[in-house]
Design an enzyme around this catalytic site. Structure first.
Site, PDB file in Angstrom:
ATOM      1  N   ASP A   1     -58.619  35.701  71.429  1.00 23.20           N
ATOM      2  CA  ASP A   1     -57.843  36.854  70.989  1.00 23.20           C
ATOM      3  C   ASP A   1     -58.643  38.105  71.403  1.00 23.20           C
ATOM      4  O   ASP A   1     -59.824  37.997  71.737  1.00 23.20           O
ATOM      5  CB  ASP A   1     -57.687  36.780  69.460  1.00 23.20           C
ATOM      6  CG  ASP A   1     -57.188  38.067  68.874  1.00 23.20           C
ATOM      7  OD1 ASP A   1     -56.154  38.561  69.368  1.00 23.20           O
ATOM      8  OD2 ASP A   1     -57.823  38.592  67.935  1.00 23.20           O
TER       9      ASP A   1
ATOM     10  N   ASP B   1     -58.067  42.011  70.004  1.00 25.21           N
ATOM     11  CA  ASP B   1     -58.318  43.062  69.011  1.00 25.21           C
ATOM     12  C   ASP B   1     -58.924  42.489  67.734  1.00 25.21           C
ATOM     13  O   ASP B   1     -58.358  41.592  67.118  1.00 25.21           O
ATOM     14  CB  ASP B   1     -57.017  43.802  68.707  1.00 25.21           C
ATOM     15  CG  ASP B   1     -56.454  44.436  69.971  1.00 25.21           C
ATOM     16  OD1 ASP B   1     -57.222  45.122  70.650  1.00 25.21           O
ATOM     17  OD2 ASP B   1     -55.279  44.209  70.289  1.00 25.21           O
TER      18      ASP B   1
END
Ligand code: XBP
Length: 254
Positions: free
Chosen positions: A10, A12
């Site tokens: 991932d 952020d």
């Protein structure tokens, strides 16, 4: 469990603590540029983080936080334009070098490459934003280190729907049992688990109290020699940092 062949990251909150200092700042600059008197402070933005995706977050704010009299007329066009400005501001912020990677991220990416693991990105944010962060922190060459970018609007349903992870698996040409995901939120966890993927959670100050049931391991950061991670849930075999050996061991137990 099959052999570990790829890590899917991932972006952020996982690679960098960039929601408040990056995305929120870029939203506020886009509002000012658009002649709006909106300002998202940290507390409000924490609430808005309940919705993933910048455009979706804008719509949520308009629908749930504004008086109907303040709602702009052509809402779809409005959101698209403000979000495009926000992306430009975000990329500018990344170029200014304002956003460091979280502890252990660069080390783990480099180790995984040396170990011959494939690397992928699965993020709600745009491809532009993901590559701007990598370029600013690891250099322009690092963009090519990732075999797959599953980003933004590439799938219609964003996290916590599993679509972005199904897409990443298809592009990698691998089975879920051959990969390990690194995420920071319960929504990201639900998304990856929905696609059958094992998950390591590297929580941050915003997410550390979320429910991470179903994760292989929950730590407060990936850790470095001299800056050990804290294990919040699961068995880390007393490791001080997440390296490829630990990830292989976790993966074998999934
Ligand atoms: C996190 C997000 C993103 C960013 C905004 O996604 O929800 O929406 O806050 O990005 P992930 P955009 O954890 O999947 O990286 O404005 O580019 O949508």
């Amino acid at each position: 469990m099959s052999e570990l062949k790829a890590l899917i990251f991932d972006v952020d909150g996982t690679l960098a603590d960039n929601e408040q200092a990056g995305h929120r700042v870029a939203f506020n600059r886009a509002f000012a540029e658009s002649g709006l008197d909106w300002h998202w402070d940290e507390a409000l933005y924490d609430r808005l983080l309940a919705v993933f995706g910048g455009k979706e977050r804008l719509r949520y704010y308009i629908d749930d936080f504004l008086d109907p009299s303040e709602v702009p007329p052509d809402i779809d066009t409005f959101i698209r334009e403000v979000h495009a400005r926000k992306t430009r501001w975000y990329v500018e912020l990344m170029k200014s070098g304002a956003m460091p990677l979280r502890p252990g991220v660069e080390r783990l990416i480099r180790e995984a490459r040396s170990a011959g693991l494939k690397l992928a990105i699965a993020s709600t944010t745009t491809l532009e934003n993901a590559t701007a962060l990598l370029t600013a922190t690891l250099g322009p060459e690092s963009v090519k280190w990732f075999d797959v970018y599953a980003c933004g609007d590439v799938v219609p349903r964003k996290k916590p729907a599993p679509d972005v992870y199904f897409h990443a698996l298809e592009e990698l040409g691998l089975d879920a049992s051959e990969c390990l995901v690194i995420e920071d939120t319960s929504s990201g966890l639900a998304s990856a688990r929905g696609a059958g993927l094992p998950v390591l959670i590297t929580a941050n100050s915003t997410t550390r109290d979320e429910d991470f049931e179903g994760a292989l391991l929950v730590v407060d950061q990936l850790g470095e020699p001299g800056q050990p991670m804290e294990t919040l849930a699961g068995d880390s075999a007393d490791a001080g940092w997440a390296d490829v050996n630990l990830l292989r061991w976790l993966h074998s137990r999934a």
